[in-house]
Design a protein around this motif. Structure first.
Motif, PDB file in Angstrom:
ATOM      1  N   UNK A   9       0.872  -1.168   0.000  1.00  0.00           N
ATOM      2  CA  UNK A   9       0.000   0.000   0.000  1.00  0.00           C
ATOM      3  C   UNK A   9       0.908   1.217   0.000  1.00  0.00           C
ATOM      4  N   UNK A  10       1.011   1.860  -1.150  1.00  0.00           N
ATOM      5  CA  UNK A  10       1.958   2.949  -1.352  1.00  0.00           C
ATOM      6  C   UNK A  10       1.605   4.159  -0.485  1.00  0.00           C
ATOM      7  N   UNK A  11       2.602   5.017  -0.274  1.00  0.00           N
ATOM      8  CA  UNK A  11       2.396   6.220   0.540  1.00  0.00           C
ATOM      9  C   UNK A  11       1.350   7.141  -0.060  1.00  0.00           C
ATOM     10  N   UNK A  12       1.152   7.075  -1.395  1.00  0.00           N
ATOM     11  CA  UNK A  12       0.161   7.917  -2.050  1.00  0.00           C
ATOM     12  C   UNK A  12      -1.239   7.325  -2.006  1.00  0.00           C
ATOM     13  N   UNK A  13      -1.385   6.099  -1.530  1.00  0.00           N
ATOM     14  CA  UNK A  13      -2.706   5.475  -1.472  1.00  0.00           C
ATOM     15  C   UNK A  13      -3.567   6.172  -0.422  1.00  0.00           C
ATOM     16  N   UNK A  14      -4.859   6.202  -0.690  1.00  0.00           N
ATOM     17  CA  UNK A  14      -5.802   6.853   0.218  1.00  0.00           C
ATOM     18  C   UNK A  14      -7.001   5.927   0.406  1.00  0.00           C
ATOM     19  N   UNK A  15      -7.066   5.280   1.555  1.00  0.00           N
ATOM     20  CA  UNK A  15      -8.131   4.322   1.834  1.00  0.00           C
ATOM     21  C   UNK A  15      -9.155   4.999   2.736  1.00  0.00           C
ATOM     22  N   UNK A  16     -10.417   5.011   2.306  1.00  0.00           N
ATOM     23  CA  UNK A  16     -11.434   5.731   3.045  1.00  0.00           C
ATOM     24  C   UNK A  16     -11.833   5.073   4.354  1.00  0.00           C
ATOM     25  N   UNK A  17     -11.708   3.718   4.416  1.00  0.00           N
ATOM     26  CA  UNK A  17     -12.146   3.071   5.634  1.00  0.00           C
ATOM     27  C   UNK A  17     -11.185   1.948   5.997  1.00  0.00           C
ATOM     28  N   UNK A  18     -11.618   0.673   5.945  1.00  0.00           N
ATOM     29  CA  UNK A  18     -10.827  -0.447   6.441  1.00  0.00           C
ATOM     30  C   UNK A  18     -10.063  -1.139   5.320  1.00  0.00           C
ATOM     31  N   UNK A  19      -9.003  -1.861   5.725  1.00  0.00           N
ATOM     32  CA  UNK A  19      -8.193  -2.658   4.801  1.00  0.00           C
ATOM     33  C   UNK A  19      -8.174  -4.102   5.293  1.00  0.00           C
ATOM     34  N   UNK A  20      -8.463  -5.027   4.370  1.00  0.00           N
ATOM     35  CA  UNK A  20      -8.406  -6.458   4.654  1.00  0.00           C
ATOM     36  C   UNK A  20      -7.430  -7.069   3.648  1.00  0.00           C
ATOM     37  N   UNK A  21      -6.360  -7.690   4.150  1.00  0.00           N
ATOM     38  CA  UNK A  21      -5.299  -8.178   3.265  1.00  0.00           C
ATOM     39  C   UNK A  21      -4.901  -9.602   3.634  1.00  0.00           C
ATOM     40  N   UNK A  22      -4.514 -10.367   2.619  1.00  0.00           N
ATOM     41  CA  UNK A  22      -4.005 -11.726   2.808  1.00  0.00           C
ATOM     42  C   UNK A  22      -2.954 -11.986   1.751  1.00  0.00           C
ATOM     43  N   UNK A  23      -1.793 -12.473   2.173  1.00  0.00           N
ATOM     44  CA  UNK A  23      -0.734 -12.727   1.209  1.00  0.00           C
ATOM     45  C   UNK A  23       0.517 -13.255   1.865  1.00  0.00           C
ATOM     46  N   UNK A  24       1.613 -13.191   1.124  1.00  0.00           N
ATOM     47  CA  UNK A  24       2.900 -13.649   1.649  1.00  0.00           C
ATOM     48  C   UNK A  24       3.625 -12.499   2.357  1.00  0.00           C
ATOM     49  N   UNK A  25       3.875 -11.414   1.621  1.00  0.00           N
ATOM     50  CA  UNK A  25       4.499 -10.223   2.211  1.00  0.00           C
ATOM     51  C   UNK A  25       3.559  -9.039   2.056  1.00  0.00           C
ATOM     52  N   UNK A  26       3.422  -8.274   3.147  1.00  0.00           N
ATOM     53  CA  UNK A  26       2.518  -7.134   3.137  1.00  0.00           C
ATOM     54  C   UNK A  26       3.263  -5.912   3.669  1.00  0.00           C
ATOM     55  N   UNK A  27       3.334  -4.862   2.831  1.00  0.00           N
ATOM     56  CA  UNK A  27       3.993  -3.604   3.203  1.00  0.00           C
ATOM     57  C   UNK A  27       2.936  -2.504   3.231  1.00  0.00           C
ATOM     58  N   UNK A  28       2.917  -1.724   4.291  1.00  0.00           N
ATOM     59  CA  UNK A  28       2.007  -0.583   4.358  1.00  0.00           C
ATOM     60  C   UNK A  28       2.819   0.674   4.611  1.00  0.00           C
ATOM     61  N   UNK A  29       2.643   1.637   3.692  1.00  0.00           N
ATOM     62  CA  UNK A  29       3.404   2.881   3.755  1.00  0.00           C
ATOM     63  C   UNK A  29       2.510   4.097   3.877  1.00  0.00           C
TER      64      UNK A  29
END
Length: 422
Positions: free
Chosen positions: A150-170
């Motif tokens: 999730x790049x630094x420029x991303x704009x999420x209005x509410x919740x995030x649900x993620x599933x994977x191998x590697x997860x980066x949040x910026x």
């Protein structure tokens, strides 16, 4: 393989839309709103093209929210992708997705190998191998993939649900974050207003991270020190690991179910084909056992080759399907036939007792299943029992025609010699 997979998805989407009659899509009644005049004009143009026999356009290159709800298919050769508009909702599929139009008041469903999106949507559902999201959602984002950022420029209005191998949040989040991954990394200075729920093997939370709600993670995760992390609450839950005894009991229970299902299948075969017991008796000699091993090994190798060649032709394709079905059935029943053969050897050859087919197959299956639990020996036993079982199936189906023909030939020779002597 992944490129082929996502290309197929895109092709199916395109074919599904293009197969719908044009009149059912483009000539639908125009809504009574401020866009009715434009809609009537487009409708008249489509009617003129139909009457003149001119090609009717089936895709558009641009779209905005002023378009009335409809089904529209688009393709992008550069990205090897396909798009499907369903009203204000957008479906994307392809190999590499880097740009896409906005679906500000609708759902975005995207599937690709490499995915780097910066568009806007109300809800986002994103699936891919390498995912980098720099776009915006008015509400929730659902994302799954191998590597997710999730790049630094991303704009999420509410919740995030993620599933994977590697997860980066910026980027900062205004809602909750729920992640299931092998490795979770929250970059320095990120602010998350809601709760953070993590299930992971390794967790890295950078300095200066602020979590407004509760931080929850599993106790067997490898996590860095949290002295520079601010959070509203902390909860570490215990993940119960199965004991050795529990794993052994689970393996035994699984084997018992396998024995029961295979015994039931063999019992039905014996009940409908009573001669099977007698045919297995004819295969108990050392020479016949070696021949059946070789026969089973050959069948396991030759049949897949035959099926592959059959699928290359239209005429033989049905034969290939039937051969493949018979192949899998034979593999499943192989251990059952080996079981009845082994049970016959133990009861009638070793103990010199009169055997019953049902008892013999049950004894044989129990012994083979017990051997399968032994490391290394179990693997060798499984391979040999499968080869022998497939050979026994073939021999029981075709009968000992070769031996019968040899015996008939010998008898005929003896008879002819006797008649000559007379």
């Amino acid at each position: 393989m992944k490129r082929i997979f996502y290309t197929i998805i895109g092709s199916i989407m395109m074919l599904g839309v293009l197969s719908v009659p044009t009149s059912a899509i483009s000539l639908a009644p125009c809504p009574e709103d401020e866009y009715q005049a434009e809609c009537e004009k487009e409708r008249a143009e489509l009617l003129r093209r139909q009457e003149a026999g001119e090609p009717i356009p089936r895709s558009v290159e641009t779209r905005d929210d002023s378009d009335h709800p409809t089904f529209v298919a688009e393709s992008d050769e550069a990205q090897q992708s396909a798009r499907l508009w369903f009203g204000k909702n957008l479906l994307l599929a392809g190999n590499n997705l880097t740009t896409a139009p906005n679906a500000e008041n609708g759902l975005l469903l995207a599937a690709a190998n490499n995915l780097n999106l910066d568009n806007e949507s109300e809800y986002g559902f994103i699936f891919g191998n390498i995912v980098k999201f720099t776009g915006a959602t008015q509400r929730d984002l659902y994302v799954s993939g191998n590597s997710i950022t999730l790049d630094a420029d991303a704009n999420i209005g509410r919740d995030v649900f993620a599933a994977g191998n590697k997860f980066y949040i910026e980027t900062d989040l205004t809602g909750d974050l729920s992640v299931t991954a092998s490795h979770v990394i929250i970059k320095e200075g990120v602010t998350i207003d809601g709760n953070v729920n993590i299930i992971a093997d390794r967790i890295e939370i950078g300095n200066g991270v602020e979590i407004g709600g509760k931080l929850v993670y599993n106790d067997n995760a490898n996590i860095n020190e949290l002295q520079d992390v601010t959070y509203g609450g902390l909860e570490v839950y215990h993940v119960a690991e199965a004991s050795v005894e529990t794993k052994i009991l689970a393996a035994i229970y699984s084997k018992l179910l396998s024995i029961a299902s295979l015994f039931l299948a063999m019992a039905l075969i014996i009940a409908f084909y009573p001669r099977l017991h007698e045919k297995v008796r004819q295969e108990d000699s050392a020479s016949r056992s070696g021949m059946n091993l070789a026969l089973g090994c050959g069948a396991l190798i030759v049949v897949p080759i035959f099926v592959a060649l059959a699928f290359l032709t239209i005429i033989a394709a049905p034969l290939g399907i039937m051969a493949l079905l018979a192949y899998f059935i034979a593999i499943y029943l192989a251990q059952g036939f080996t079981g009845i053969w082994l049970g016959h050897l133990i009861i009638e050859k070793f103990f010199k007792l009169k055997g019953n087919a049902f008892i013999e197959v049950l004894i044989g299956l129990v012994i083979l299943s017990a051997l399968a639990l032994i490391p290394f020996i179990g693997v060798a036993t499984g391979i040999l029992s499968m080869m022998l079982g497939v050979g026994l199936i073939i021999s029981c189906i075709k009968g000992n025609k070769i031996e019968d023909s040899v015996k008939t030939t010998k008898v005929a020779k003896k008879t002819s010699k006797g008649s000559r002597k007379k």
